[in-house]
Write an enzyme that holds these catalytic residues in place. Structure first.
Site, PDB file in Angstrom:
ATOM      1  N   GLU A 185     -21.797  35.531  15.177  1.00 41.75           N
ATOM      2  CA  GLU A 185     -23.343  35.618  16.131  1.00 41.75           C
ATOM      3  C   GLU A 185     -24.517  35.585  15.225  1.00 41.75           C
ATOM      4  OE1 GLU A 185     -24.698  34.297  19.273  1.00 41.75           O
ATOM      5  OE2 GLU A 185     -22.750  34.811  20.253  1.00 41.75           O
ATOM      6  N   GLU A 238     -30.291  29.103  13.431  1.00 49.59           N
ATOM      7  CA  GLU A 238     -31.077  28.213  14.346  1.00 49.59           C
ATOM      8  C   GLU A 238     -32.627  28.928  14.122  1.00 49.59           C
ATOM      9  OE1 GLU A 238     -30.796  30.374  18.861  1.00 49.59           O
ATOM     10  OE2 GLU A 238     -28.211  28.641  19.014  1.00 49.59           O
TER      11      GLU A 238
END
Length: 134
Positions: free
Chosen positions: A77, A84
């Site tokens: 994660e 991102e």
């Protein structure tokens, strides 16, 4: 008798840099926890799993497997969040390769989460089943 002069000690400076790098890492985790809903979900799931682990008195091996599964998912994660952020920085407008990079990073999290789910089902499934059936 004169002692030879020792070179200046660099150990404290090295330790300060190491401590600072841990601080940056913790700051990154905290920032991601504040901003990423999926990471928040996985953090809550981690707390639940740890609670269940204590309730069911997991063995050392089971704890090791749970810790590995949790670490993999949380690590993925965090990497997804980093990917991102970098993709958004270098490609603010939509680009197919930017989209692919984000999708692949998210896919890595999915694969890790499914593997962790399998570990959880194998460890907790029989115990939960016994609670509800008994």
């Amino acid at each position: 008798m004169n002692q030879p002069e020792l070179p200046p000690r660099r150990f404290p400076a090295i330790m300060r840099r190491r401590a600072a790098s841990f601080g940056y890492a913790f700051r990154g985790v905290a920032a991601a926890l504040r901003s990423e809903i999926h990471l928040q979900f996985h953090a809550v799931a981690t707390v639940v799993v740890i609670g269940l682990g204590f309730y069911f008195r997991l063995s050392w091996l089971e704890w090791a497997l749970v810790a590995l599964a949790v670490g993999v998912v949380l690590g993925l994660e965090l990497m997804n969040t980093a990917v991102e952020a970098v993709v958004n920085l270098v490609s603010p407008e939509y680009h197919p390769l930017a989209g692919r990079a984000k999708d692949v990073a998210a896919g890595a999290v999915l694969v890790g989460a499914v593997a962790a789910l399998v570990v959880g089902l194998l460890i907790f499934g029989p115990r939960m089943w016994a609670l509800f059936v008994a």
